[in-house]
Design an enzyme around this catalytic site. Sequence first.
Site, PDB file in Angstrom:
ATOM      1  N   TYR A 101       0.854  -1.202   0.000  1.00  0.00           N
ATOM      2  CA  TYR A 101       0.000   0.000   0.000  1.00  0.00           C
ATOM      3  C   TYR A 101       0.884   1.245   0.000  1.00  0.00           C
ATOM      4  O   TYR A 101       1.810   1.323   0.826  1.00  0.00           O
ATOM      5  CB  TYR A 101      -0.880  -0.004   1.262  1.00  0.00           C
ATOM      6  N   GLU A 189      -3.176   7.537  -4.462  1.00  0.00           N
ATOM      7  CA  GLU A 189      -3.027   6.266  -3.740  1.00  0.00           C
ATOM      8  C   GLU A 189      -2.884   5.089  -4.694  1.00  0.00           C
ATOM      9  O   GLU A 189      -3.535   5.055  -5.741  1.00  0.00           O
ATOM     10  CB  GLU A 189      -4.273   6.061  -2.869  1.00  0.00           C
TER      11      GLU A 189
END
Length: 368
Positions: A101, A189
């Site tokens: 992530y 992201e």
Amino acid sequence: MKIHEHVAKEIFGWEGISVPQSQIAETSQEVQEVAEKLGKPVVLKSQVLAGGRGKAGGIKFADNPSMAYKIAEELFGSELKGEIVDKLLVEEKLDIKSEFYVSVVMDRSAKKPLIMASLEGGMDIEQIANNTPDKIVRYYLNPLDEFLPYQAREVARKMRVPNNLISKVGSVIWKLFNVFKKYDATIAEINPLVLTDNGVMAADAKLEVDDDAIYRQKKLAKLENVQKDEFAYVKLPGDIAVIGNGAGLTLSGMDMLKLYGGEPATFLDIGGGSSQENISKAIKLVISNENVKVVFLNVLGGITRADDVARGVLDVLNVSQRNVPIVIRLTGTNEDEGQRILAEAGLSFETSMEEAAQKAVKICKSLS
Ligand code: GDP
Ligand code: MN
């Protein structure tokens, strides 16, 4: 402003971040053709703005083109987190070894960009953040300083990625920050950033751009058709869908409905200046909810023109498979023309919000 995944991926690609091969498709036929062209198993990814598509059933895998066609048939037109799926990104299916992530967000309370990264990415990142926050590296940046590649590698090291991946993951983090800065983002992201035999790649891409900066993001505005057909939509537990133009009017419609004993199933503000297309899109969206028995369309035209509204309603009636009664309150700009269009099509309408709300409740009760 939220940016669709396929546009975000295009931008990430421009900035040097590896992304899987993919192409956007708007019909099942196109989906099949792209799958044939890619010549390998694919992932069909619903292009809605909401996150969490995987868990909500909006991300599906297909081993071959005919299976891709079948799945596309199911996904197109379905409702996903309050949006209708009208575009699918057809993407090569990656053989994923691990999921990381990485993100950059504007931390408004700290008044600084914040990089967050974790060795454990994927669909459960919220749970990881809640249950084991230590697994997420947080790295604040000074907005006045340049962010240098060695600092990005430091973040990768703190994530504890294997040594042989530090420069690769570091490079993605550095490029992601460049995207964030260059496109005036509030969030950039990648979840998951995946490890495959061909290196690390952005399997997903999320980008939100500061609304106040859109004026100088011309390239982006062209790609995304800025907010042309977006509306404010909230799903509620009742059975009468309330649609209005303007938040205040939509809320008044809901109040009125409640007053006469009805329960709203939605708050949907189509906004000022809505087009014919927007009206039909809004109605299709609310009737895709099985709980909706009646639609209460409450329009007092200002910039929105009543004739556009009337045509939008007819567009839905011509294609809709679900026969949901629509109670229409239509007044304001071009009301004569709008009312004429409805009357000609054999549709009744009200001019008072009170009467329309009462009628909607009455019809709804007669159906239950
Ligand atoms: P989100 O749920 O809206 O965040 O959508 P994602 O694009 O992140 O997809 C959800 C999940 O599907 C990812 O976390 C992956 O686990 C999985 N996924 C997405 N693309 C691929 C792929 O190409 N191959 C495999 N094996 N899994 C994928
Ligand atoms: Mn994701």
